[in-house]
Design a protein around this motif. Sequence first.
Motif, PDB file in Angstrom:
ATOM      1  N   SER A   1      32.099  39.494  73.746  1.00  0.00           N
ATOM      2  CA  SER A   1      33.014  39.417  73.923  1.00  0.00           C
ATOM      3  C   SER A   1      34.304  38.640  74.421  1.00  0.00           C
ATOM      4  N   ALA A   2      34.314  37.383  74.968  1.00  0.00           N
ATOM      5  CA  ALA A   2      34.422  35.849  74.467  1.00  0.00           C
ATOM      6  C   ALA A   2      34.522  35.620  73.729  1.00  0.00           C
TER       7      ALA A   2
ATOM      8  N   ARG B   1      36.802  36.561  71.589  1.00  0.00           N
ATOM      9  CA  ARG B   1      38.237  36.002  70.852  1.00  0.00           C
ATOM     10  C   ARG B   1      38.475  34.588  71.221  1.00  0.00           C
TER      11      ARG B   1
ATOM     12  N   TRP C   1      40.784  33.176  68.024  1.00  0.00           N
ATOM     13  CA  TRP C   1      41.670  32.849  68.478  1.00  0.00           C
ATOM     14  C   TRP C   1      41.645  31.553  67.215  1.00  0.00           C
TER      15      TRP C   1
ATOM     16  N   PRO D   1      46.478  36.615  67.314  1.00  0.00           N
ATOM     17  CA  PRO D   1      45.567  37.459  67.097  1.00  0.00           C
ATOM     18  C   PRO D   1      45.104  38.718  66.266  1.00  0.00           C
TER      19      PRO D   1
END
Length: 201
Positions: free
Chosen positions: A27-28, A31, A35, A45
Motif C-alpha cells: 500500500s505504501a 502511495r 504521489w 493524488p
Amino acid sequence: MKHSSFNLDVQNQQIEHKIVVALERISAAFRVLLWNESKENSLSPIQIQILIFIHFHSLEKCKVGYLADEFNMTKATISDSVKVLLAKDLVSKISDASDARSYSIVLTPEGEKIAKKASLFTSSIEQPLEKLAEEQKTVMLDGLLKLIYDLNKSGVITIQRMCFTCAYYKSDAGIHYCNLLNKKLAETEIRVDCPDHKVIS
C-alpha cells in the motif's frame, strides 16, 4: 486480547500478521508511485485517481456521488477536486437531461492525455508480478479477492464491481459461473472490476 500486527513478537509467530504488514508495505508503494505521478502533473493524488477512473469507466459512474463512494470520500472533497480539474481544463461537465442539478464528468483532450499516461503508474508493481509462476498468481488473486469481498461485507470497502458481489455470478461446489456470459469461470477469469457488474438487489 487483540494483538497488533506491527508487534514483532506477534508478527513473526503468525502468518496472518505477516500478510497484513506485507499488504501495508505494498500500500505504501502505491502511495509513493501515485504521489510521484501527481507531482509530475501538479495535481493531488485523488485528482489523478479521478482522471484515471473517468478514463476507464462509463459515463453514469462518472458523477460526484459515485466517485465519493468509489474513493471513500465525502462529496464535498470530490467536488473540490473536480473544481480544480475543471479550472485546469482537464475535465468538463455533461448535464443530465432529466435532472438539471446532476451532471457527469468527462475528460478533455488534455485530461485524456494525462489520464492515459498516469494510468501506467503501477508498472513498477506489475513487473515483479509478471515473474511469478501462473499458479502463484492464481493463488494470490484468489486470496486477495476473498479478502476484498470480506472487507466489502464488513463495510470497510464500499463499492465493489467484482464477480463475488454481482447478481450474474453464482458458485456451486467451488465452480464459478457467470449467467451473463453463460459460462464457467476459471479462477483467473474472476473479475475485480467488471463493466457489466450488476448489484445484487
